[in-house]
Write a protein that holds these residues in place. Structure first.
Motif, mmCIF file in Angstrom:
data_model
loop_
_atom_site.group_PDB
_atom_site.id
_atom_site.type_symbol
_atom_site.label_atom_id
_atom_site.label_comp_id
_atom_site.label_asym_id
_atom_site.label_seq_id
_atom_site.Cartn_x
_atom_site.Cartn_y
_atom_site.Cartn_z
ATOM 1 N N VAL A 175 0.828 -1.208 0.000
ATOM 2 C CA VAL A 175 0.000 0.000 0.000
ATOM 3 C C VAL A 175 0.862 1.256 0.000
ATOM 4 N N VAL A 176 1.906 1.273 0.816
ATOM 5 C CA VAL A 176 2.794 2.442 0.853
ATOM 6 C C VAL A 176 3.452 2.662 -0.508
ATOM 7 N N ASP A 177 3.896 1.590 -1.153
ATOM 8 C CA ASP A 177 4.502 1.720 -2.486
ATOM 9 C C ASP A 177 3.506 2.289 -3.480
ATOM 10 N N ARG A 178 2.275 1.809 -3.437
ATOM 11 C CA ARG A 178 1.253 2.294 -4.365
ATOM 12 C C ARG A 178 0.975 3.784 -4.128
ATOM 13 N N LEU A 179 0.884 4.204 -2.873
ATOM 14 C CA LEU A 179 0.642 5.615 -2.566
ATOM 15 C C LEU A 179 1.835 6.481 -2.940
ATOM 16 N N THR A 180 3.043 5.981 -2.694
ATOM 17 C CA THR A 180 4.263 6.731 -3.017
ATOM 18 C C THR A 180 4.370 6.979 -4.518
ATOM 19 N N GLN A 181 3.867 6.042 -5.299
ATOM 20 C CA GLN A 181 3.912 6.174 -6.757
ATOM 21 C C GLN A 181 2.768 7.033 -7.301
ATOM 22 N N GLY A 182 2.013 7.651 -6.412
ATOM 23 C CA GLY A 182 0.950 8.549 -6.827
ATOM 24 C C GLY A 182 -0.421 7.922 -6.925
ATOM 25 N N GLY A 183 -0.551 6.666 -6.509
ATOM 26 C CA GLY A 183 -1.845 6.011 -6.566
ATOM 27 C C GLY A 183 -2.776 6.483 -5.465
ATOM 28 N N ARG A 184 -4.025 6.224 -5.646
ATOM 29 C CA ARG A 184 -5.037 6.579 -4.650
ATOM 30 C C ARG A 184 -5.681 5.306 -4.120
ATOM 31 N N ILE A 185 -5.821 5.218 -2.817
ATOM 32 C CA ILE A 185 -6.487 4.068 -2.188
ATOM 33 C C ILE A 185 -7.391 4.589 -1.074
ATOM 34 N N ASP A 186 -8.673 4.349 -1.192
ATOM 35 C CA ASP A 186 -9.625 4.766 -0.165
ATOM 36 C C ASP A 186 -10.042 3.621 0.753
ATOM 37 N N TYR A 187 -9.957 2.396 0.232
ATOM 38 C CA TYR A 187 -10.401 1.253 1.037
ATOM 39 C C TYR A 187 -9.768 -0.032 0.503
ATOM 40 N N LEU A 188 -9.747 -1.040 1.367
ATOM 41 C CA LEU A 188 -9.305 -2.381 0.993
ATOM 42 C C LEU A 188 -10.437 -3.364 1.308
ATOM 43 N N VAL A 189 -10.692 -4.268 0.394
ATOM 44 C CA VAL A 189 -11.605 -5.382 0.626
ATOM 45 C C VAL A 189 -10.756 -6.639 0.697
ATOM 46 N N CYS A 190 -10.794 -7.326 1.834
ATOM 47 C CA CYS A 190 -9.909 -8.473 2.083
ATOM 48 C C CYS A 190 -10.741 -9.721 2.339
ATOM 49 N N ASP A 191 -10.894 -10.541 1.299
ATOM 50 C CA ASP A 191 -11.692 -11.759 1.430
ATOM 51 C C ASP A 191 -10.803 -12.924 1.859
ATOM 52 N N GLU A 192 -11.434 -13.980 2.378
ATOM 53 C CA GLU A 192 -10.723 -15.169 2.883
ATOM 54 C C GLU A 192 -9.652 -14.768 3.904
ATOM 55 N N ALA A 193 -10.009 -13.826 4.763
ATOM 56 C CA ALA A 193 -9.046 -13.262 5.709
ATOM 57 C C ALA A 193 -8.597 -14.261 6.764
ATOM 58 N N GLN A 194 -9.323 -15.365 6.918
ATOM 59 C CA GLN A 194 -8.896 -16.379 7.884
ATOM 60 C C GLN A 194 -7.534 -16.959 7.529
ATOM 61 N N PHE A 195 -7.166 -16.881 6.244
ATOM 62 C CA PHE A 195 -5.894 -17.442 5.804
ATOM 63 C C PHE A 195 -4.726 -16.466 5.937
ATOM 64 N N TYR A 196 -4.991 -15.218 6.349
ATOM 65 C CA TYR A 196 -3.903 -14.256 6.511
ATOM 66 C C TYR A 196 -3.129 -14.573 7.783
ATOM 67 N N THR A 197 -1.888 -14.173 7.814
ATOM 68 C CA THR A 197 -1.079 -14.368 9.020
ATOM 69 C C THR A 197 -1.394 -13.269 10.029
ATOM 70 N N PRO A 198 -1.130 -13.505 11.317
ATOM 71 C CA PRO A 198 -1.328 -12.436 12.307
ATOM 72 C C PRO A 198 -0.540 -11.172 11.967
ATOM 73 N N THR A 199 0.655 -11.324 11.418
ATOM 74 C CA THR A 199 1.457 -10.151 11.024
ATOM 75 C C THR A 199 0.759 -9.365 9.931
ATOM 76 N N GLN A 200 0.142 -10.052 8.989
ATOM 77 C CA GLN A 200 -0.591 -9.357 7.929
ATOM 78 C C GLN A 200 -1.802 -8.617 8.491
ATOM 79 N N VAL A 201 -2.460 -9.192 9.472
ATOM 80 C CA VAL A 201 -3.584 -8.508 10.112
ATOM 81 C C VAL A 201 -3.083 -7.274 10.870
ATOM 82 N N ASP A 202 -1.922 -7.394 11.511
ATOM 83 C CA ASP A 202 -1.319 -6.224 12.161
ATOM 84 C C ASP A 202 -1.084 -5.112 11.144
ATOM 85 N N ASP A 203 -0.629 -5.486 9.944
ATOM 86 C CA ASP A 203 -0.429 -4.506 8.873
ATOM 87 C C ASP A 203 -1.738 -3.807 8.517
#
Length: 225
Positions: free
Chosen positions: A72-100
């Protein structure tokens, strides 16, 4: 000033989580907001969110080494716009990714909408879901209730292999909810995996719909002999 939120929508398999994820993206995008869709181990394949109603959408695949923060930081640094994230199948994410995801919500003021199952087929919390419950601003249970074959509200996810319920094995095995267990292909090297939602009572008894039908077909002994 509107404050961004990290929201976790949860329910059993077959409760409409991916459908809601796609509807959430549609609602926000139709109001001119710019978002990204993520998923992991979707039953339809890599880098796609699929609903059992037949809806699909391209997505970014989340692997164990993926960094939400860096992406996300890379995308914003390159001039992109992000207002929201939709994260499906989130049970498979790692705890570190959820912290992110929590850090993205707080530090970058980006709304994060997560969708996932709470517990696996062994009735144990997924690590990603457990971390989301700990960190989310809101945890919402889907109001569309999946039903056990007996008609009660389904609360547990069961895994079957060749039509037989199992309670041991790898946590992440892709499959889908099947009305009928798929018979074993004699030439196949691997068992056929499917999932079924059950109430607690029938999960404890390992009483799937197929087993219940089989039991009902067994002739009762006559009261005399």
């Amino acid at each position: 000033m509107t404050v961004a939120e990290l929201t976790f929508w949860t329910g059993t398999m077959d409760a409409g989580k991916s459908t809601l994820a796609l509807q959430t993206n549609h609602n926000h995008a139709s109001r001119g907001r710019v978002g990204l869709i993520f998923t992991s181990h979707d039953r339809a394949g890599e880098a796609v969110v699929s609903s059992r109603l037949g809806l699909t959408h391209d997505a970014l695949e989340v692997t164990d080494d993926f960094s939400f923060w860096r992406f996300v930081v890379d995308r914003l640094t390159q001039g992109g716009r992000i207002d929201y994230l939709v994260c499906d199948e989130a049970q498979f994410y790692t705890p570190t990714q959820v912290d992110d995801l929590a850090k993205i919500t707080d530090e970058l003021q980006i709304d994060v909408f997560c969708f996932g199952i709470l517990t696996d087929f062994r009735t144990s919390l997924f690590p990603g879901s457990a971390r989301l419950v700990e960190l989310a601003d809101r945890t919402e249970v889907l109001q569309v209730e999946a039903l056990c074959w007996c008609g009660r509200r389904a609360t547990h996810n069961a895994r079957t292999e060749n039509g037989v319920m199992v309670t041991e094995g790898d946590v992440v095995v892709v499959g889908d909810v099947e009305e009928e267990p798929v018979p074993l292909d004699a030439a196949a090297a691997e068992p056929v995996v499917a999932y079924e939602v059950l109430c607690r009572q029938h999960h404890r008894r390992r009483m799937t719909a197929a087993r219940a039908r089989a039991v009902s077909l067994v002739s009762e002994p006559l009261p005399f002999g």
